[in-house]
Design a protein around this motif. Structure first.
Motif, PDB file in Angstrom:
ATOM      1  N   UNK A  16      -4.633   6.663  -2.118  1.00 44.34           N
ATOM      2  CA  UNK A  16      -4.018   5.389  -1.757  1.00 44.34           C
ATOM      3  C   UNK A  16      -3.968   4.484  -2.980  1.00 44.34           C
ATOM      4  N   UNK A  17      -2.831   3.824  -3.185  1.00 44.17           N
ATOM      5  CA  UNK A  17      -2.671   2.858  -4.273  1.00 44.17           C
ATOM      6  C   UNK A  17      -2.227   1.537  -3.682  1.00 44.17           C
ATOM      7  N   UNK A  65       4.351   4.165   2.879  1.00 45.40           N
ATOM      8  CA  UNK A  65       4.168   2.886   2.193  1.00 45.40           C
ATOM      9  C   UNK A  65       4.327   1.768   3.213  1.00 45.40           C
ATOM     10  N   UNK A  66       3.493   0.720   3.050  1.00 45.04           N
ATOM     11  CA  UNK A  66       3.485  -0.404   3.984  1.00 45.04           C
ATOM     12  C   UNK A  66       3.126  -1.683   3.253  1.00 45.04           C
ATOM     13  N   UNK A  67       3.556  -2.808   3.834  1.00 43.05           N
ATOM     14  CA  UNK A  67       3.043  -4.104   3.425  1.00 43.05           C
ATOM     15  C   UNK A  67       1.847  -4.405   4.308  1.00 43.05           C
ATOM     16  N   UNK A  68       0.692  -4.597   3.707  1.00 39.98           N
ATOM     17  CA  UNK A  68      -0.525  -4.799   4.486  1.00 39.98           C
ATOM     18  C   UNK A  68      -1.171  -6.120   4.113  1.00 39.98           C
ATOM     19  N   UNK A  90       0.842  -1.199   0.000  1.00 42.25           N
ATOM     20  CA  UNK A  90       0.000   0.000   0.000  1.00 42.25           C
ATOM     21  C   UNK A  90       0.875   1.246   0.000  1.00 42.25           C
ATOM     22  N   UNK A  91       0.514   2.218  -0.847  1.00 33.42           N
ATOM     23  CA  UNK A  91       1.231   3.484  -0.939  1.00 33.42           C
ATOM     24  C   UNK A  91       0.241   4.624  -0.764  1.00 33.42           C
ATOM     25  N   UNK A  92       0.651   5.633  -0.006  1.00 33.60           N
ATOM     26  CA  UNK A  92      -0.176   6.824   0.195  1.00 33.60           C
ATOM     27  C   UNK A  92       0.547   7.998  -0.443  1.00 33.60           C
TER      28      UNK A  92
END
Length: 136
Positions: free
Chosen positions: A68-69, A34-37, A23-25
């Protein structure tokens, strides 16, 4: 090398079937977070006020003011998960228990008979010369 490739493909298959996403904001044109969700998670940069230029920019840009992408690895429709059905028969269970569970340790005797001191009798005549057979 094959082990590394097989481990990588196994992790990739696990990630695609479990729903892990990157996920990227974006705020404006810049990536803020950015995170791994696991699935889709709403990321926020903490900006609660609206920027008035967001509506006037139009849709020509890929990233609006705050957006958010999500990037997910997915499997295709032809992928079939393997299912295993194990049926134990009575003879298999009995053989397994007798061989692996009730195995008796082998008892070896310490008195080994060795023929290291045996000397063969001397040859009376040389058979290679007698029959004229020589290794070349």
């Amino acid at each position: 090398m094959r082990k590394i490739i097989s481990i990588f493909l196994s992790v990739l298959l696990l990630a695609s079937s479990s729903g892990i996403a990157y996920a990227q904001h974006f705020c404006g044109e810049y990536e803020m977070l950015s995170e791994l969700t696991l699935g889709e998670k709403n990321l926020s940069c903490g900006m609660s006020m609206d920027i008035p230029d967001c509506e006037t920019k139009g849709t020509s840009e890929d990233h609006d003011c705050c957006d958010n992408h999500y990037t997910q690895v997915t499997t295709d429709d032809t992928f079939a998960k393997a299912s295993f059905e194990i049926n134990f028969t009575k003879t298999f269970v009995a053989a397994f228990v007798s061989v692996f569970v009730l195995e008796q340790p082998a008892i070896y005797t310490t008195n080994l008979i060795s023929f290291a001191e045996y000397h063969p009798p001397p040859l009376e005549q040389d058979f290679q010369v007698l029959y004229e057979t020589f290794l070349i």
